[in-house]
Design an enzyme around this catalytic site. Structure first.
Site, PDB file in Angstrom:
ATOM      1  N   SER A   1      -2.930   2.648  -2.259  1.00 50.83           N
ATOM      2  CA  SER A   1      -4.023   2.233  -1.629  1.00 50.83           C
ATOM      3  C   SER A   1      -4.877   3.472  -0.855  1.00 50.83           C
ATOM      4  O   SER A   1      -5.992   3.392  -0.668  1.00 50.83           O
ATOM      5  CB  SER A   1      -3.745   1.205  -0.539  1.00 50.83           C
ATOM      6  OG  SER A   1      -2.913   1.779   0.347  1.00 50.83           O
TER       7      SER A   1
ATOM      8  N   GLY B   1       0.705  -1.219  -0.029  1.00 52.77           N
ATOM      9  CA  GLY B   1       0.108  -0.118  -0.091  1.00 52.77           C
ATOM     10  C   GLY B   1       0.925   1.162   0.188  1.00 52.77           C
ATOM     11  O   GLY B   1       2.037   1.188   0.482  1.00 52.77           O
ATOM     12  N   THR B   2       0.240   2.531  -0.515  1.00 50.27           N
ATOM     13  CA  THR B   2       1.086   3.712  -0.653  1.00 50.27           C
ATOM     14  C   THR B   2       0.257   4.797  -1.122  1.00 50.27           C
ATOM     15  O   THR B   2      -1.248   4.520  -1.578  1.00 50.27           O
ATOM     16  CB  THR B   2       2.126   3.490  -1.829  1.00 50.27           C
ATOM     17  OG1 THR B   2       2.945   4.662  -1.816  1.00 50.27           O
ATOM     18  CG2 THR B   2       1.630   3.159  -3.132  1.00 50.27           C
ATOM     19  N   THR B   3       0.561   5.948  -1.028  1.00 49.84           N
ATOM     20  CA  THR B   3      -0.163   6.900  -1.779  1.00 49.84           C
ATOM     21  C   THR B   3       0.676   7.965  -2.534  1.00 49.84           C
ATOM     22  O   THR B   3       1.664   8.451  -1.720  1.00 49.84           O
ATOM     23  CB  THR B   3      -0.872   7.958  -0.779  1.00 49.84           C
ATOM     24  OG1 THR B   3      -1.994   7.214   0.117  1.00 49.84           O
ATOM     25  CG2 THR B   3      -1.858   9.051  -1.322  1.00 49.84           C
TER      26      THR B   3
ATOM     27  N   LYS C   1       9.919   7.230  -2.541  1.00 48.62           N
ATOM     28  CA  LYS C   1       9.004   6.943  -3.420  1.00 48.62           C
ATOM     29  C   LYS C   1       8.976   7.578  -4.702  1.00 48.62           C
ATOM     30  O   LYS C   1       8.186   7.330  -5.930  1.00 48.62           O
ATOM     31  CB  LYS C   1       7.391   6.764  -2.808  1.00 48.62           C
ATOM     32  CG  LYS C   1       7.434   5.818  -1.808  1.00 48.62           C
ATOM     33  CD  LYS C   1       6.131   5.621  -1.326  1.00 48.62           C
ATOM     34  CE  LYS C   1       5.845   4.504  -0.187  1.00 48.62           C
ATOM     35  NZ  LYS C   1       4.555   4.496   0.452  1.00 48.62           N
TER      36      LYS C   1
END
Length: 272
Positions: free
Chosen positions: A191, A61-63, A94
Site C-alpha cells: 500500500s 497494507g505494507t511497504t 517481512k
C-alpha cells in the site's frame, strides 16, 4: 522396543517418501472447501467487490522494496502488520530467509506468504541435494509462480519478491497470487509502494555505491511509512551479493525521520 527398532532400521530402498510424509501428517498442499466450486465459494466470502456483505475482509497494507545495482541487490521492508483499521503488530519480520542465498518478501496475507515460501525453501533444499548445486533464482521463482497459479482464484493473497544469488548470478523476481512472474531491476510492493517509488525513481541509478544503495532503500521506506497509515514500525535492511545475503540491521522509523529532517532538511512540515 522391537517395534521402535524395526521402524527406524528398515531399508529405505522400498520406502515411499510421499507415503511416509502423508502418514506423518506433513504435506505441501492444503485442503479446499468441499463444495462444487471452491474458488467461487471462497471468492464470495473474501472478495468485497463481488459481495459487499462478505464475511472475511482482506484489508492489509505494507511497504516492501528491492532493487538491483552494480554491487548486488538491496532488500528493504517495514514491520507493521495491519488488520483493517487496527495495527496488529509493529515488529513483523517481512523478509523470509529462504536459505543463505535467497530472500523472499511478505506482502498481502502473512499466512499465505509464510507458508508457501517455507514450502519453496524445502523445494530449493531438495534441488540442492539432488543436483549438488544451488538452485537459480529463476528456477526458484518459477516453482513459486507454478504453486500460486495452481491455486488461482482460491483466495490466496500474495505479492512477493524473490531476490538472491545462485546458478546464473544475482536476480530479482516479482510473483503474485495469480501466478504472475516478472523479472526486473526494481520493484516495490504494498500500500505504501507509491510513496516509496517517489523516492526510488528520483535517486536510483545502476552505478550507486553500496552505502548509497542502502541509504536509498532505507530512505524510500521511511517516506512510505510517513505517508501510508498501513506501513510503519521499523525498517529491516538486507544486502545480497554473490556470497549470499547479509542483514544490515533493524532501524526505528521515528529516529530515521528525525535524522533525515536534520541532515537533509526534509520533512520540514514536521514541527519540533
Amino acid at each position: 522396543m522391537n517395534s521402535i527398532v524395526s521402524k527406524y532400521t528398515q531399508s529405505t530402498n522400498n520406502d515411499d517418501p510421499k507415503k511416509i510424509i502423508e502418514e506423518e501428517g506433513f504435506t505441501n498442499r492444503f485442503d479446499v472447501v468441499p463444495v462444487p466450486q471452491s474458488s467461487l465459494y471462497l471468492r464470495n466470502l473474501t472478495d468485497e467487490t463481488k459481495n459487499k456483505h462478505c464475511l472475511i475482509k482482506m484489508n492489509h497494507g505494507t511497504t516492501t522494496l528491492a532493487f538491483r545495482y552494480q554491487h548486488g541487490i538491496v532488500v528493504c521492508v517495514d514491520s507493521r502488520a495491519s488488520a483493517g483499521p487496527l495495527i496488529a503488530s509493529q515488529t513483523v519480520k517481512k523478509v523470509i530467509e529462504i536459505n543463505p542465498y535467497l530472500l523472499g518478501t511478505l506482502a498481502g496475507g502473512a499466512a499465505d506468504c509464510q507458508f508457501w515460501e517455507t514450502v519453496l525453501g524445502m523445494e530449493c533444499r531438495l534441488h540442492q541435494l539432488r543436483n549438488k548445486e544451488l538452485i537459480s533464482v529463476s528456477a526458484a521463482s518459477k516453482i513459486l509462480s507454478n504453486i500460486t497459479y495452481s491455486y488461482k482464484g482460491y483466495g490466496l493473497s500474495m505479492g512477493t519478491m524473490l531476490a538472491g544469488t545462485g546458478k546464473g548470478g544475482t536476480a530479482l523476481y516479482y510473483i503474485d497470487s495469480d501466478g504472475t512472474r516478472l523479472k526486473g531491476d526494481l520493484f516495490s510492493v504494498g500500500s505504501g509502494s507509491t510513496f516509496a517509488y517517489g523516492v526510488l525513481d528520483s535517486g536510483y541509478r545502476w552505478d550507486l555505491s553500496k552505502q548509497e544503495a542502502l541509504y536509498l532503500a532505507q530512505r524510500s521506506i521511511v517516506a512510505a511509512t510517513h505517508r501510508d497509515a498501513y506501513s510503519g514500525g521499523s525498517v529491516n535492511l538486507y544486502h545480497i551479493d554473490e556470497n549470499g545475503w547479509v542483514f544490515h540491521g533493524n532501524f526505528d522509523v521515528d529516529s530515521l525521520i528525525w535524522e533525515a529532517k536534520d541532515n537533509e532538511n526534509s520533512f520540514a512540515h514536521i514541527p519540533r
